[in-house]
Structures are given as structure tokens and as C-alpha cells.
Scaffold this motif. Sequence first.
Motif, PDB file in Angstrom:
ATOM      1  N   HIS A 155       0.645  -1.084  -0.034  1.00 34.21           N
ATOM      2  CA  HIS A 155      -0.045  -0.060  -0.595  1.00 34.21           C
ATOM      3  C   HIS A 155       1.141   0.876   0.023  1.00 34.21           C
ATOM      4  N   ASP A 156       1.941   1.323   0.978  1.00 33.45           N
ATOM      5  CA  ASP A 156       3.051   2.429   0.630  1.00 33.45           C
ATOM      6  C   ASP A 156       3.455   2.822  -0.323  1.00 33.45           C
ATOM      7  N   LEU A 157       3.979   1.363  -0.605  1.00 33.01           N
ATOM      8  CA  LEU A 157       4.434   1.333  -2.585  1.00 33.01           C
ATOM      9  C   LEU A 157       3.826   2.187  -4.031  1.00 33.01           C
ATOM     10  N   ALA A 158       2.840   2.044  -3.342  1.00 30.88           N
ATOM     11  CA  ALA A 158       1.604   2.689  -4.679  1.00 30.88           C
ATOM     12  C   ALA A 158       1.859   4.019  -4.463  1.00 30.88           C
ATOM     13  N   ASN A 159       2.015   4.505  -3.000  1.00 34.11           N
ATOM     14  CA  ASN A 159       1.678   6.547  -2.661  1.00 34.11           C
ATOM     15  C   ASN A 159       2.743   6.969  -3.502  1.00 34.11           C
ATOM     16  N   PRO A 160       3.675   6.799  -3.747  1.00 34.03           N
ATOM     17  CA  PRO A 160       4.967   8.147  -4.546  1.00 34.03           C
ATOM     18  C   PRO A 160       5.122   7.040  -6.533  1.00 34.03           C
ATOM     19  N   LEU A 161       4.268   6.071  -6.179  1.00 32.47           N
ATOM     20  CA  LEU A 161       4.168   5.821  -7.675  1.00 32.47           C
ATOM     21  C   LEU A 161       2.584   7.063  -8.358  1.00 32.47           C
ATOM     22  N   GLN A 162       2.060   7.009  -7.849  1.00 31.28           N
ATOM     23  CA  GLN A 162       0.907   8.098  -7.787  1.00 31.28           C
ATOM     24  C   GLN A 162       1.743   8.847  -8.660  1.00 31.28           C
ATOM     25  N   THR A 163       2.614   9.661  -7.821  1.00 31.05           N
ATOM     26  CA  THR A 163       3.610  11.169  -7.895  1.00 31.05           C
ATOM     27  C   THR A 163       4.041  10.686  -9.210  1.00 31.05           C
ATOM     28  N   ILE A 164       4.726   9.237  -9.380  1.00 32.65           N
ATOM     29  CA  ILE A 164       5.966   9.312 -10.884  1.00 32.65           C
ATOM     30  C   ILE A 164       4.119   8.976 -12.154  1.00 32.65           C
ATOM     31  N   LEU A 165       3.510   8.657 -12.084  1.00 29.47           N
ATOM     32  CA  LEU A 165       2.600   8.291 -12.661  1.00 29.47           C
ATOM     33  C   LEU A 165       1.961  10.175 -13.216  1.00 29.47           C
ATOM     34  N   GLY A 166       2.161  10.678 -12.310  1.00 35.49           N
ATOM     35  CA  GLY A 166       1.423  11.807 -12.458  1.00 35.49           C
ATOM     36  C   GLY A 166       2.677  12.407 -13.492  1.00 35.49           C
ATOM     37  N   VAL A 167       3.602  12.871 -12.958  1.00 33.19           N
ATOM     38  CA  VAL A 167       5.029  13.796 -13.562  1.00 33.19           C
ATOM     39  C   VAL A 167       4.868  13.224 -15.238  1.00 33.19           C
ATOM     40  N   LEU A 168       4.428  11.650 -14.899  1.00 38.39           N
ATOM     41  CA  LEU A 168       4.976  10.504 -16.709  1.00 38.39           C
ATOM     42  C   LEU A 168       3.612  10.967 -17.616  1.00 38.39           C
ATOM     43  N   SER A 169       2.472  11.267 -16.957  1.00 44.36           N
ATOM     44  CA  SER A 169       1.538  11.731 -17.756  1.00 44.36           C
ATOM     45  C   SER A 169       1.450  13.815 -17.662  1.00 44.36           C
ATOM     46  N   SER A 170       1.653  14.070 -17.689  1.00 40.74           N
ATOM     47  CA  SER A 170       2.191  15.604 -17.282  1.00 40.74           C
ATOM     48  C   SER A 170       3.376  15.745 -18.871  1.00 40.74           C
ATOM     49  N   LEU A 171       4.614  14.589 -18.358  1.00 43.12           N
ATOM     50  CA  LEU A 171       5.472  14.777 -19.710  1.00 43.12           C
ATOM     51  C   LEU A 171       5.025  14.765 -20.653  1.00 43.12           C
ATOM     52  N   ASP A 172       4.307  13.078 -21.107  1.00 41.15           N
ATOM     53  CA  ASP A 172       3.937  12.820 -21.882  1.00 41.15           C
ATOM     54  C   ASP A 172       3.130  13.674 -22.922  1.00 41.15           C
ATOM     55  N   GLU A 173       1.964  14.300 -22.243  1.00 45.23           N
ATOM     56  CA  GLU A 173       1.027  15.220 -23.091  1.00 45.23           C
ATOM     57  C   GLU A 173       1.944  16.303 -24.167  1.00 45.23           C
ATOM     58  N   ARG A 174       2.796  16.980 -23.381  1.00 47.80           N
ATOM     59  CA  ARG A 174       3.615  17.640 -24.106  1.00 47.80           C
ATOM     60  C   ARG A 174       4.325  17.179 -25.139  1.00 47.80           C
ATOM     61  N   HIS A 175       3.698  16.194 -25.173  1.00 50.17           N
ATOM     62  CA  HIS A 175       4.927  15.376 -26.934  1.00 50.17           C
ATOM     63  C   HIS A 175       6.175  15.600 -27.144  1.00 50.17           C
ATOM     64  N   PRO A 176       6.926  15.150 -26.264  1.00 48.23           N
ATOM     65  CA  PRO A 176       8.297  15.677 -26.053  1.00 48.23           C
ATOM     66  C   PRO A 176       8.745  14.199 -27.864  1.00 48.23           C
ATOM     67  N   PRO A 177       9.603  15.463 -28.542  1.00 48.00           N
ATOM     68  CA  PRO A 177       9.877  14.769 -30.107  1.00 48.00           C
ATOM     69  C   PRO A 177      11.091  13.613 -29.554  1.00 48.00           C
ATOM     70  N   GLY A 178      11.152  13.282 -30.518  1.00 48.44           N
ATOM     71  CA  GLY A 178      12.132  12.113 -30.572  1.00 48.44           C
ATOM     72  C   GLY A 178      11.567  11.315 -29.384  1.00 48.44           C
ATOM     73  N   GLU A 179      13.366  10.421 -28.623  1.00 52.35           N
ATOM     74  CA  GLU A 179      13.933   9.622 -27.936  1.00 52.35           C
ATOM     75  C   GLU A 179      13.112   9.936 -27.092  1.00 52.35           C
ATOM     76  N   ASP A 180      12.918  11.220 -26.662  1.00 54.07           N
ATOM     77  CA  ASP A 180      13.011  11.236 -24.699  1.00 54.07           C
ATOM     78  C   ASP A 180      11.333  11.418 -25.038  1.00 54.07           C
ATOM     79  N   GLY A 181      10.699  10.906 -25.850  1.00 53.87           N
ATOM     80  CA  GLY A 181       9.261  11.276 -25.785  1.00 53.87           C
ATOM     81  C   GLY A 181       8.838   8.944 -26.282  1.00 53.87           C
TER      82      GLY A 181
END
Lengths: 375, 167
Positions: A155-181
Motif C-alpha cells: 500500500h505504501d509503495l503505491a503512494n509515490p507511484l501516483q506521483t511518478i505516474l502524474g509526472v510522467l503523464s504530464s511529460l507525455d502530454e507535452r509530446h516531446p519529440p524523438g527519443e525523449d518521447g
Amino acid sequence: METSIASSILASLEKVVLERQPDGTFLQRGSAPDWYSRMLRGVLRANTPIRVECMFPFLSVFLPEAEAVWQAESGGLTRLDSDLWCETAESGEELPLAATALLVGPCRLLVITRCDELFHERRLVLQRARELRITHDALAREIEQKDILMHCIVHDLANPLQTILGVLSSLDERHPPGEDGDMIALALDAALRQRRMIREILSVFASEHGDLDTTHEETAISDLRAGILRVVAEHELTARGRNVRIERDVPPLPSLVVADEPRLLRVLANLLDNAVRHSPVGGHVRVRVREEDTSVEVSVEDEGPGVPPSLATRLFQRFGRGIGPEAGTGLGLYFCRITVERWGGSIGYAAPPEGGARFWFRLRKPPSSTGTLAA
Amino acid sequence: MNTLEKRKVCLLGATGVGKTSLVMRFVRSIFSDQYLTTIGTKIETKHLTYGDHELVLVLWDLSGEDEFQRVRLSYLRGAAGYLLVADGTRRATVETAIALHHVAAEVVGDVPRVLVLNKADLRAFWELDDAYERELTARFSVFEASAKTGAGVEEAFRALGHALLQR
């Protein structure tokens, strides 16, 4: 002479024979074993009438039952054995005893036997069984405590994962080009997979430990047809990505079963997810519903490699997972089994002769006009 | 002595709660760490004195109740009272004692009884919370005892004996 020999044999077998008198007292017949003679100290003569229930208090509950033997008409009960009991002699010696009531001709006999060997054998077996039970209970408690600890950790492992998912989703929505994306998409995919696994583990924990709210009661009723339509729709996008086609054969009208909807959807999702994952590119997954008199069967078939026979027997056990990159946590099918069984249903696997895999589960139809449709 | 009375008392409880140990402590002032399961029934007697009255307790130590062996209800016949015994470190044994109380009451009626919570020497490991103990105290004469140290044992038996003399 013969009577004397028989009497000695009985005494050497640690048996004393007493004959019931009309006034309820008993007279000793034949020789007495040593243990009995020692208990008789204080009684003037061996043939003095005695009240055996005073000498052996246990017999106060056996003698009334023994009357059934002694008063029996011909053809009735002629023998009754007591349970074992234990007297402590004045010397502190433990005397394990058993009594037998007999009707021999006109004689109403009570035979008391000292039975050390039987007593010790029985004690050994019973003690072993009870010690095993105590050990088993202690282990079960320990396992439960460890399960709870694991639940807390996951259960505790799931909490930081929510933050990681949030950050990655935000980055993904910016559609970074190339290898970064590509790297962000890869990380997001891995994080989503990890969240699914954590949810699976928490679901299993909740099922095993009876974490049932009102909608999870065994009396909850759900519409199986609606559940299948919803789960199939959710999986169509993923299936299309693998060029897998999901075919469904469901009844035209609502199909009510004993199940709560959130868990029913998870059971269906587990089976469908497995089928899509193991299907070859361009393959078909078939979801079928078959109505029976008192139950409804759902089957999910795919055209994948099937389950190796060595794994088939433990498919629905905890951590009974397969091997290779498609293997999950080993808890998905276990969750399905314990959930379906909690509703009074059953689940299984069959290897179709034409290949592929066929998973099925059967749920009870609700008794007419009872239960509540779970929201 | 003015009076001498003899009373049958049964000990009832789950397996391994310490019924035999309590009897051995009470009757012979001994305790053994070695667990020996009781087979069938073990009978001991103990003389108690209350002022001018002498009471002989005939203690029927019945085999523990579990899935391997059930308590024979016929053995309760003639009992003037009973001791319910539970192990404080195992809450389930209290439930068993209460269930046996209901069964015993059907056989011998409303006779004096006490509930002994044994293993008081392991108090830190008890599975009973305060609220539950209060609930038990409201329903029974409860004695915390330890067959190992002897604490509370005499008191429990004497209290039952006293209640028997009052009837």
C-alpha cells in the motif's frame, strides 16, 4: 479348578469382576488384581458388599447407563463399555481404568480393567494431534500477520507511484519529440503496469481477509451481461493494438447472477486480459455466456499456446504463475478463484482439443425476488 | 466440625487451557511445564474448610473440548457446580468456555460456576481487551489465575466452594 484358573487369568489381565446385588451393592467374584487389592485397604474382607460409585466416583454416571444391560430382556443389549477414566491412588499412582457391564446368564457383572497401555497409546495419538493443531493455529496467525505487513508495504509503495505516474503523464502530454518521447512512453507504460500489479495484490488481500462492504455480500446480485459488455469494450483498444479480435456471444437480456459488480468486473477483466495477452497477432478471443437451470457459465477462449500441463494443476493457486515475459504476479487467477468461490460459484480451465486455452466460471442465479442489484 | 458435605464439580474448557494444571496446583500444589493431554476423565478430591463447615470437592477434570474429542454431557450429571476454564492468550478458548457454559446449564441448571482465565503469568500476551473482560465480568464470577505461579487458583476454587455451601 477351571473357575480358579479363569479367575487368576482375569486378575493377571488387571481385571476385577464384581457382581451387582439386588440392593445395588457389588460383591467381588474371583481373585483381585494387585491394584484393586491396594484400593480395598480398609475393607475388612474381599467379599464385603461395596458401593462401587463411592470407591470410583466416575461410575456414578456409568451405573445408570449399565442398568440398561442388567435389566435387559433376552435378546437385548448384553454389554456396555465405559470411556476411560483416571483415578489417583493414595500413593499418587495414576490408575487408568475402564468398565464393562455384562449380563451373563442371571449374573449382572461389572468388570473394571486397568488399561495403562491403551491409555498411553491413546494419549500419545491425541496429544500429537492436539500439538499439531496448536502449531497449525500459531503458524496461521503468523502468516496472517505477515500478510498484513505485506499489505501495508504494498500500500505504501503505491503512494509515490501516483506521483511518478502524474509526472510522467504530464511529460507525455507535452509530446516531446524523438527519443525523449519514446523513453517517457516506456516509463509510463512500466509505471501503469506496476500500478496494476499493486492493485491486484491489494485485491487479493481484501478478498482473503473478508474486506467486504455491503455491496460485496454473498447476496449481492449483478447483471453479468452488462459486466461483459463493459469489460469487452474496455479491452477492445488494447486488443486492436495487437490485432486481436474479441468476439462475444451474450444473451439479449440482462443475466442476473450472485456476485458483486466491482469484483465481477475484475474477474472478467483478469480473464480477458490474460486471453488478449496470450493471443497470437491476428488471433481471436471469444467470450460466451451459457445459461443453465440454476447457474450461468461464462467462458473465455483464446488461440494462444495454452497452459503447459505442468502448470495447469496449480493455475488457481497463489503464486501459481506461468513463465516468460507475459507472466503476471501469479495472483490474478487466484483472486478469480477465491472471489468466485465466495459467491458459491466455481472456476476452471480446459485445454480445447483444437488448441488455445479455455477458462470458464460458473455463477449461481439468484433465488427469484431476493437479493439486491449491486450498484 | 459441624458439617461435612461432598460436592461434585466439573472443569470445562477447550484443549490446553490448563484444567489439569489448575487441579494439580490446587490439590497437590505442583505444576509441570510438560503438557499432557487428558484422556477421558480424571477425578481428584480436595477438602476445604469454611469455619465450622468442611466441604469435599470431587473434581471431575474432563478432557478438553476440540475437534478430536467432545465433552460427554452425561458426565455433568450430578454436578453441583462447574469451573469454566479459558486461556487468556487464546481468545477463542473463552468463546469455547461460554459455549460449554450454555450446554452445561441445560444439563445441570442454574448452579454456581466461575470463569477462570488461566495463564495470568503471560498477561502481556493475552488476547482479551479491557472491554471484553468487562463484558465477561458482567456475566460471570471471573478469576485471573496462573497454574504456573499459583496466583488466583485457590481463590477461584474457594469462591466456587463458598457458593456451593450457600445453596
